[in-house]
Motif scaffolding. Structure first.
Motif, PDB file in Angstrom:
ATOM      1  N   MET A   1      -8.679   6.318   5.217  1.00 49.62           N
ATOM      2  CA  MET A   1      -8.487   6.331   3.769  1.00 49.62           C
ATOM      3  C   MET A   1      -7.765   5.057   3.322  1.00 49.62           C
ATOM      4  SD  MET A   1      -6.326   8.934   1.338  1.00 49.62           S
ATOM      5  CE  MET A   1      -4.767   8.287   1.876  1.00 49.62           C
ATOM      6  N   VAL A   2      -6.681   4.704   4.018  1.00 46.73           N
ATOM      7  CA  VAL A   2      -5.911   3.513   3.644  1.00 46.73           C
ATOM      8  C   VAL A   2      -6.715   2.242   3.914  1.00 46.73           C
ATOM      9  CG1 VAL A   2      -3.794   2.221   4.059  1.00 46.73           C
ATOM     10  CG2 VAL A   2      -3.726   4.710   4.007  1.00 46.73           C
ATOM     11  N   LEU A   3      -7.429   2.179   5.039  1.00 50.93           N
ATOM     12  CA  LEU A   3      -8.246   0.996   5.334  1.00 50.93           C
ATOM     13  C   LEU A   3      -9.349   0.807   4.299  1.00 50.93           C
ATOM     14  CD1 LEU A   3      -8.528   1.175   9.218  1.00 50.93           C
ATOM     15  CD2 LEU A   3      -7.112  -0.358   7.843  1.00 50.93           C
ATOM     16  N   ASN A   4      -9.951   1.906   3.848  1.00 50.42           N
ATOM     17  CA  ASN A   4     -10.976   1.811   2.796  1.00 50.42           C
ATOM     18  C   ASN A   4     -10.377   1.277   1.500  1.00 50.42           C
ATOM     19  OD1 ASN A   4     -13.065   2.708   4.399  1.00 50.42           O
ATOM     20  ND2 ASN A   4     -12.804   4.846   3.825  1.00 50.42           N
TER      21      ASN A   4
ATOM     22  N   GLU B   1      -8.395   4.705  -3.546  1.00 49.95           N
ATOM     23  CA  GLU B   1      -9.227   5.624  -2.765  1.00 49.95           C
ATOM     24  C   GLU B   1      -8.680   7.038  -2.952  1.00 49.95           C
ATOM     25  OE1 GLU B   1     -12.257   6.482   0.255  1.00 49.95           O
ATOM     26  OE2 GLU B   1     -11.888   4.726  -0.972  1.00 49.95           O
ATOM     27  N   VAL B   2      -9.570   7.999  -3.126  1.00 53.95           N
ATOM     28  CA  VAL B   2      -9.203   9.413  -3.200  1.00 53.95           C
ATOM     29  C   VAL B   2      -9.969  10.121  -2.090  1.00 53.95           C
ATOM     30  CG1 VAL B   2      -9.241  11.499  -4.619  1.00 53.95           C
ATOM     31  CG2 VAL B   2      -8.843   9.286  -5.694  1.00 53.95           C
ATOM     32  N   SER B   3      -9.256  10.992  -1.354  1.00 51.96           N
ATOM     33  CA  SER B   3      -9.880  11.650  -0.210  1.00 51.96           C
ATOM     34  C   SER B   3      -9.312  13.053  -0.018  1.00 51.96           C
ATOM     35  CB  SER B   3      -9.609  10.815   1.052  1.00 51.96           C
ATOM     36  OG  SER B   3     -10.105  11.459   2.198  1.00 51.96           O
ATOM     37  N   LYS B   4     -10.089  13.891   0.652  1.00 48.09           N
ATOM     38  CA  LYS B   4      -9.601  15.219   1.021  1.00 48.09           C
ATOM     39  C   LYS B   4      -8.779  15.153   2.298  1.00 48.09           C
ATOM     40  CE  LYS B   4     -13.185  17.943  -1.169  1.00 48.09           C
ATOM     41  NZ  LYS B   4     -14.191  18.991  -0.995  1.00 48.09           N
ATOM     42  N   ARG B   5      -8.836  14.024   3.002  1.00 47.10           N
ATOM     43  CA  ARG B   5      -8.100  13.857   4.256  1.00 47.10           C
ATOM     44  C   ARG B   5      -7.151  12.675   4.163  1.00 47.10           C
ATOM     45  NH1 ARG B   5     -13.451  14.803   6.944  1.00 47.10           N
ATOM     46  NH2 ARG B   5     -13.403  17.011   7.446  1.00 47.10           N
ATOM     47  N   ARG B   6      -5.960  12.863   4.680  1.00 41.83           N
ATOM     48  CA  ARG B   6      -4.977  11.776   4.746  1.00 41.83           C
ATOM     49  C   ARG B   6      -5.052  11.194   6.157  1.00 41.83           C
ATOM     50  NH1 ARG B   6       1.175  13.332   5.155  1.00 41.83           N
ATOM     51  NH2 ARG B   6       0.280  14.092   7.056  1.00 41.83           N
TER      52      ARG B   6
ATOM     53  N   TYR C   1      -5.678  13.463  -1.581  1.00 36.62           N
ATOM     54  CA  TYR C   1      -4.817  12.323  -1.255  1.00 36.62           C
ATOM     55  C   TYR C   1      -5.294  11.100  -2.028  1.00 36.62           C
ATOM     56  CZ  TYR C   1      -3.304  15.514   2.288  1.00 36.62           C
ATOM     57  OH  TYR C   1      -2.800  16.611   2.929  1.00 36.62           O
ATOM     58  N   PHE C   2      -4.347  10.361  -2.549  1.00 33.06           N
ATOM     59  CA  PHE C   2      -4.598   9.225  -3.441  1.00 33.06           C
ATOM     60  C   PHE C   2      -3.916   8.003  -2.843  1.00 33.06           C
ATOM     61  CE2 PHE C   2      -3.324   6.824  -7.303  1.00 33.06           C
ATOM     62  CZ  PHE C   2      -4.587   6.609  -7.836  1.00 33.06           C
ATOM     63  N   SER C   3      -4.692   6.979  -2.533  1.00 34.07           N
ATOM     64  CA  SER C   3      -4.161   5.773  -1.910  1.00 34.07           C
ATOM     65  C   SER C   3      -4.390   4.577  -2.835  1.00 34.07           C
ATOM     66  CB  SER C   3      -4.882   5.550  -0.579  1.00 34.07           C
ATOM     67  OG  SER C   3      -4.518   4.327  -0.004  1.00 34.07           O
ATOM     68  N   THR C   4      -3.396   3.707  -2.940  1.00 31.96           N
ATOM     69  CA  THR C   4      -3.525   2.498  -3.761  1.00 31.96           C
ATOM     70  C   THR C   4      -3.018   1.288  -2.996  1.00 31.96           C
ATOM     71  OG1 THR C   4      -1.337   2.816  -4.735  1.00 31.96           O
ATOM     72  CG2 THR C   4      -3.211   3.713  -5.955  1.00 31.96           C
ATOM     73  N   VAL C   5      -3.562   0.133  -3.364  1.00 33.59           N
ATOM     74  CA  VAL C   5      -3.069  -1.158  -2.885  1.00 33.59           C
ATOM     75  C   VAL C   5      -2.797  -1.998  -4.121  1.00 33.59           C
ATOM     76  CG1 VAL C   5      -3.586  -3.254  -1.572  1.00 33.59           C
ATOM     77  CG2 VAL C   5      -4.316  -1.040  -0.701  1.00 33.59           C
ATOM     78  N   MET C   6      -1.589  -2.576  -4.189  1.00 31.16           N
ATOM     79  CA  MET C   6      -1.171  -3.347  -5.358  1.00 31.16           C
ATOM     80  C   MET C   6      -0.829  -4.780  -4.960  1.00 31.16           C
ATOM     81  SD  MET C   6       2.016  -2.618  -7.973  1.00 31.16           S
ATOM     82  CE  MET C   6       3.279  -2.913  -6.752  1.00 31.16           C
ATOM     83  N   ASP C   7      -1.245  -5.722  -5.787  1.00 33.65           N
ATOM     84  CA  ASP C   7      -0.846  -7.116  -5.631  1.00 33.65           C
ATOM     85  C   ASP C   7       0.601  -7.220  -6.097  1.00 33.65           C
ATOM     86  OD1 ASP C   7      -0.235  -9.831  -6.313  1.00 33.65           O
ATOM     87  OD2 ASP C   7      -2.374 -10.274  -6.334  1.00 33.65           O
ATOM     88  N   LEU C   8       1.482  -7.641  -5.206  1.00 33.22           N
ATOM     89  CA  LEU C   8       2.907  -7.643  -5.517  1.00 33.22           C
ATOM     90  C   LEU C   8       3.283  -8.687  -6.572  1.00 33.22           C
ATOM     91  CD1 LEU C   8       5.355  -6.022  -4.685  1.00 33.22           C
ATOM     92  CD2 LEU C   8       5.809  -7.694  -2.907  1.00 33.22           C
TER      93      LEU C   8
ATOM     94  N   ALA D   1       0.844  -1.195   0.000  1.00 34.62           N
ATOM     95  CA  ALA D   1       0.000   0.000   0.000  1.00 34.62           C
ATOM     96  C   ALA D   1       0.877   1.241   0.000  1.00 34.62           C
ATOM     97  CB  ALA D   1      -0.911  -0.015   1.226  1.00 34.62           C
ATOM     98  N   ASP D   2       0.351   2.289  -0.616  1.00 32.73           N
ATOM     99  CA  ASP D   2       1.062   3.556  -0.635  1.00 32.73           C
ATOM    100  C   ASP D   2       0.035   4.668  -0.831  1.00 32.73           C
ATOM    101  OD1 ASP D   2       3.169   5.325  -0.568  1.00 32.73           O
ATOM    102  OD2 ASP D   2       3.807   4.965  -2.619  1.00 32.73           O
ATOM    103  N   PHE D   3       0.421   5.876  -0.463  1.00 29.37           N
ATOM    104  CA  PHE D   3      -0.425   7.018  -0.765  1.00 29.37           C
ATOM    105  C   PHE D   3       0.442   8.212  -1.111  1.00 29.37           C
ATOM    106  CE2 PHE D   3       0.149   7.348   3.809  1.00 29.37           C
ATOM    107  CZ  PHE D   3       0.416   8.682   4.002  1.00 29.37           C
ATOM    108  N   THR D   4      -0.158   9.125  -1.852  1.00 27.20           N
ATOM    109  CA  THR D   4       0.521  10.353  -2.242  1.00 27.20           C
ATOM    110  C   THR D   4      -0.515  11.467  -2.274  1.00 27.20           C
ATOM    111  OG1 THR D   4       2.060  11.318  -3.838  1.00 27.20           O
ATOM    112  CG2 THR D   4       0.225  10.043  -4.745  1.00 27.20           C
TER     113      THR D   4
END
Length: 85
Positions: free
Chosen positions: A61-64, A52-57, A36-43, A23-26
């Motif tokens: 956000m990451v759990l969603n 997930e895109v959110s106004k709050r970091r 804020y933009f969060s992604t989860v990738m299958d390695l 997982a990562d976010f930027t």
């Protein structure tokens, strides 16, 4: 000259899909506000399994993002991805 590490094992990554997720976010600035933009990738497959895109970091956000990756799975399938941050 090639570097060699004889005391370390070679690691080729996970051998199965959904074995390890990362997982990562930027953030990006849009019209003066941060989004804020969060992604989860299958390695293994390198496919994005959750976004997930959110106004709050924050943790939510990451759990969603992780939940979006998990929802398509049958809970009785035996798949239990490990998520690394």
């Amino acid at each position: 000259m090639e570097a060699r590490f004889s005391d370390q094992e070679s690691y080729d990554g996970p051998s199965l899909s959904h074995e390890v997720w990362v997982a990562d976010f930027t953030y990006i600035k849009i019209d003066g506000d941060f989004m804020y933009f969060s992604t989860v990738m299958d390695l293994h497959t390198r496919k994005i399994v959750g976004i997930e895109v959110s106004k709050r970091r924050n943790v939510d956000m990451v759990l969603n993002t992780i939940k979006k990756g998990i929802i398509p799975f049958d809970p009785f399938s035996g798949l239990n991805p490990k998520v690394k941050f």
